[in-house]
Design a protein around this motif. Structure first.
Motif, mmCIF file in Angstrom:
data_model
loop_
_atom_site.group_PDB
_atom_site.id
_atom_site.type_symbol
_atom_site.label_atom_id
_atom_site.label_comp_id
_atom_site.label_asym_id
_atom_site.label_seq_id
_atom_site.Cartn_x
_atom_site.Cartn_y
_atom_site.Cartn_z
ATOM 1 N N ILE A 7 0.838 -1.199 0.000
ATOM 2 C CA ILE A 7 0.000 0.000 0.000
ATOM 3 C C ILE A 7 0.876 1.253 0.000
ATOM 4 C CG2 ILE A 7 -1.639 1.335 1.391
ATOM 5 C CD1 ILE A 7 -2.813 -1.420 2.269
ATOM 6 N N ARG A 8 1.924 1.243 0.814
ATOM 7 C CA ARG A 8 2.827 2.396 0.884
ATOM 8 C C ARG A 8 3.520 2.624 -0.462
ATOM 9 N NH1 ARG A 8 5.255 1.392 5.400
ATOM 10 N NH2 ARG A 8 6.817 0.023 4.502
ATOM 11 N N ARG A 9 4.013 1.536 -1.087
ATOM 12 C CA ARG A 9 4.676 1.666 -2.397
ATOM 13 C C ARG A 9 3.701 2.213 -3.445
ATOM 14 N NH1 ARG A 9 7.172 -3.054 -0.908
ATOM 15 N NH2 ARG A 9 5.674 -4.356 -2.019
ATOM 16 N N ALA A 10 2.476 1.705 -3.440
ATOM 17 C CA ALA A 10 1.480 2.182 -4.409
ATOM 18 C C ALA A 10 1.203 3.667 -4.206
ATOM 19 C CB ALA A 10 0.194 1.373 -4.287
ATOM 20 N N ALA A 11 1.118 4.090 -2.944
ATOM 21 C CA ALA A 11 0.866 5.504 -2.649
ATOM 22 C C ALA A 11 2.041 6.370 -3.094
ATOM 23 C CB ALA A 11 0.600 5.693 -1.161
ATOM 24 N N ALA A 58 -12.554 10.378 1.019
ATOM 25 C CA ALA A 58 -13.448 11.256 1.782
ATOM 26 C C ALA A 58 -14.904 10.849 1.581
ATOM 27 C CB ALA A 58 -13.235 12.711 1.388
ATOM 28 N N ALA A 59 -15.274 10.540 0.337
ATOM 29 C CA ALA A 59 -16.648 10.111 0.053
ATOM 30 C C ALA A 59 -16.930 8.767 0.717
ATOM 31 C CB ALA A 59 -16.873 10.016 -1.451
ATOM 32 N N ARG A 92 -3.309 11.131 -6.482
ATOM 33 C CA ARG A 92 -3.424 11.330 -5.029
ATOM 34 C C ARG A 92 -4.671 12.130 -4.684
ATOM 35 N NH1 ARG A 92 2.850 12.590 -3.578
ATOM 36 N NH2 ARG A 92 3.525 10.448 -3.791
ATOM 37 N N GLU A 93 -4.913 13.190 -5.441
ATOM 38 C CA GLU A 93 -6.094 14.022 -5.192
ATOM 39 C C GLU A 93 -7.365 13.214 -5.418
ATOM 40 O OE1 GLU A 93 -8.318 16.921 -3.802
ATOM 41 O OE2 GLU A 93 -6.134 16.898 -3.707
ATOM 42 N N GLU A 94 -7.382 12.427 -6.497
ATOM 43 C CA GLU A 94 -8.546 11.577 -6.775
ATOM 44 C C GLU A 94 -8.748 10.563 -5.647
ATOM 45 O OE1 GLU A 94 -10.170 8.382 -10.112
ATOM 46 O OE2 GLU A 94 -8.373 9.560 -10.541
ATOM 47 N N SER A 95 -7.648 9.981 -5.168
ATOM 48 C CA SER A 95 -7.734 9.021 -4.058
ATOM 49 C C SER A 95 -8.272 9.685 -2.794
ATOM 50 C CB SER A 95 -6.365 8.417 -3.767
ATOM 51 O OG SER A 95 -5.971 7.571 -4.801
#
Length: 135
Positions: free
Chosen positions: A76-80, A96-97, A88-91
């Motif tokens: 997960i960290r590598r993907a981020a 948030a939703a 990142r903004e889309e994620s």
């Protein structure tokens, strides 16, 4: 797994700080156990805990299970780290939703668990002020 015993929230109180945390932990375990994308030791651990074959405290002390959790966290960290700023903004927006939706579901579940049973309706008494019985 549906035919075998399933633990309840109370069965996780040896590792949870309160009933709400135990409830969230059991829900998370159910997601891990049911998600085919999880697979491997992590899914096995969730299934074992949910069935009551191993306690959560024992599961978190089992090196194979904790290694699997650590490996997944590293993925997960590598993907981020490899995301673009737009991704990142889309994620963040999706999270948030999703978080808002989860909070609404949890509020609804909490109201069902903690609320009065039946359809008790309370209405203000007629008569306004001073209508009570004095003695």
């Amino acid at each position: 797994m549906s035919n075998e015993r399933q633990i309840q929230d109370e069965d996780l109180m040896d590792v949870a700080q309160d009933p709400e945390q135990a409830h969230r932990l059991r829900k998370a375990l159910k997601v891990l156990a049911a998600n085919p994308n999880v697979g491997g030791k992590l899914q096995e651990m969730a299934q074992e805990v949910l069935s009551g074959r191993i306690g959560m405290k024992d599961a978190i002390q089992t090196p194979g299970y904790m290694d699997a959790l650590g490996d997944r966290m590293s993925e997960i960290r590598r993907a981020a780290e490899n995301q673009t700023m737009a991704e990142r903004e889309e994620s963040r927006e999706k999270f948030a939703a999703w978080q808002k939706e989860q909070e609404a579901k949890e509020d609804e579940e909490r109201a069902e668990r903690d609320g009065p049973s039946g359809n008790i309706v309370t209405t203000p008494r007629r008569g306004g002020r001073g209508g009570g019985h004095r003695g």
